[in-house]
Design an enzyme around this catalytic site. Structure first.
Site, PDB file in Angstrom:
ATOM      1  N   ALA A  83       0.846  -1.200   0.000  1.00  0.00           N
ATOM      2  CA  ALA A  83       0.000   0.000   0.000  1.00  0.00           C
ATOM      3  C   ALA A  83       0.881   1.248   0.000  1.00  0.00           C
ATOM      4  O   ALA A  83       1.976   1.240   0.566  1.00  0.00           O
ATOM      5  CB  ALA A  83      -0.884  -0.008   1.238  1.00  0.00           C
ATOM      6  N   GLY A  99       0.563  -5.370   0.605  1.00  0.00           N
ATOM      7  CA  GLY A  99      -0.510  -5.477  -0.388  1.00  0.00           C
ATOM      8  C   GLY A  99      -0.030  -6.060  -1.706  1.00  0.00           C
ATOM      9  O   GLY A  99      -0.806  -6.667  -2.447  1.00  0.00           O
ATOM     10  N   GLU A 155      -0.261  -9.589  -1.211  1.00  0.00           N
ATOM     11  CA  GLU A 155      -1.683  -9.964  -1.192  1.00  0.00           C
ATOM     12  C   GLU A 155      -2.249 -10.062  -2.613  1.00  0.00           C
ATOM     13  O   GLU A 155      -3.050 -10.948  -2.909  1.00  0.00           O
ATOM     14  CB  GLU A 155      -2.469  -8.961  -0.345  1.00  0.00           C
ATOM     15  CG  GLU A 155      -2.061  -9.068   1.122  1.00  0.00           C
ATOM     16  CD  GLU A 155      -2.773  -8.100   2.027  1.00  0.00           C
ATOM     17  OE1 GLU A 155      -2.574  -6.874   1.840  1.00  0.00           O
ATOM     18  OE2 GLU A 155      -3.537  -8.537   2.891  1.00  0.00           O
ATOM     19  N   GLU A 204       3.238  -5.385   7.499  1.00  0.00           N
ATOM     20  CA  GLU A 204       2.089  -4.716   8.120  1.00  0.00           C
ATOM     21  C   GLU A 204       2.193  -4.567   9.636  1.00  0.00           C
ATOM     22  O   GLU A 204       1.952  -3.490  10.177  1.00  0.00           O
ATOM     23  CB  GLU A 204       0.786  -5.458   7.782  1.00  0.00           C
ATOM     24  CG  GLU A 204       0.233  -5.133   6.401  1.00  0.00           C
ATOM     25  CD  GLU A 204       0.776  -6.028   5.303  1.00  0.00           C
ATOM     26  OE1 GLU A 204       1.838  -6.643   5.509  1.00  0.00           O
ATOM     27  OE2 GLU A 204       0.154  -6.097   4.230  1.00  0.00           O
TER      28      GLU A 204
END
Ligand code: HXC
Length: 254
Positions: free
Chosen positions: A65, A110, A113, A133
């Site tokens: 992110a 992310g 992910e 994270e």
């Protein structure tokens, strides 16, 4: 479409590129909007059989992110509601065509992910995987906690998520986080070869095969086995299957 996501169609392959190389392809608001659009466009294009997702530049698939966009939220409830309504990563689950992640460099947070939401992961040697994270005061929130455990088992998943320690491409291959390793410089060639191989098989068989295998992650065994029989039954009189059988018998006679 958008500057930050490139969609190119090369015969039966849709190549989607995360295109913010100066920011290590970090996922910003614009990318969260454009990526689902590109995936759905590839899904809707009848010429496309397989989708390949990769990162631009030579340093990262995606570093996660965009931290520069991190900001306080209006309220926990409003954030939760917004996440449910704008579930950008959920777009991957609506794609019935196979999606291959071609991963080089950093594949973090992310970024990892997104890779986990693909069906097949090919990594170039030197790639680095990890979930930073918890170190950033959050948890993986784009499916990571659920998908990583299914992919590599609870113990290894907890190790990666709780420590945030990075995993090399070789280790990722060893633990099943990726299924193919490519030499430096041959990532795209390897990923495209896998895509072409899949694209050479009958389309409906590939669609049903993906559906059946993915069902194993969300159904009890008995329900999954039933789904397998249902899908196989639908294929039994397909032209491809019968044609292959006729060709095989013809060849055996000679
Ligand atoms: C915004 C980022 C970024 C990120 C790198 N950049 N990662 N920008 N968000 N996540 C930018 C840097 O600001 C810098 O731009 C340029 O990319 C190069 O990065 P450097 O840090 O200078 O490179 P390097 O020293 O080699 O370190 C690479 C790195 C590091 C190890 C990948 O950048 C890093 O730790 N990035 C953050 C990783 C991370 O914590 N990701 C978020 C996880 S949370 P400038 O303009 O300064 O040159 C998450 C939640 C997911 O992903 C939720 C769902 C989306």
């Amino acid at each position: 479409m958008s500057e930050v996501i490139k969609l190119e169609i090369h015969s039966q392959i849709a190549l989607i590129t995360l295109n913010r190389p100066s920011a290590m392809n970090a996922i910003n608001h614009e990318m969260r909007k454009a990526l689902p659009e590109a995936l759905l466009a590839a899904q809707a294009n009848p010429a496309v059989r397989v989708i390949v997702l990769c990162g631009a530049g030579d340093r990262a698939f995606s570093a996660g992110a965009d931290i520069k966009e991190f900001a306080p939220v209006e309220s926990q409830a409003a954030y939760r509601q917004a996440r449910l309504e704008n579930n950008w990563i959920g777009a991957f689950d609506r794609i019935t065509k196979p999606i291959i992640a071609a991963i080089h460099g950093y594949c973090l947070g992310g970024g990892l992910e997104m890779a986990l939401a693909c069906d097949i992961r090919v990594a170039q040697k030197g790639a680095v995987f990890g979930f930073p994270e918890t170190g950033n005061g959050i948890i993986p929130g784009a499916g990571g906690t659920q998908r990583i455990a299914r992919m590599i088992g609870l113990g290894r998943a907890l190790d990666m998520v709780l420590t945030g320690d990075r995993v090399t491409a070789e280790r990722a291959y060893e633990i099943g986080l990726v299924s193919r390793l490519a030499d430096v410089g041959s990532l795209m060639e390897t990923a495209l070869q896998v895509a072409e191989r899949i694209g050479s098989h009958p389309e409906t068989a590939i669609k049903f095969a993906k559906e059946a295998v993915l069902a194993s992650a969300s159904s009890p065994l008995a329900a999954g086995l039933l789904k397998e029989i249902d899908l196989l039954s639908l294929l039994m009189n397909s032209n491809e299957r019968l044609g292959i059988a006729i060709d095989f018998k013809e060849k055996s006679k000679k």
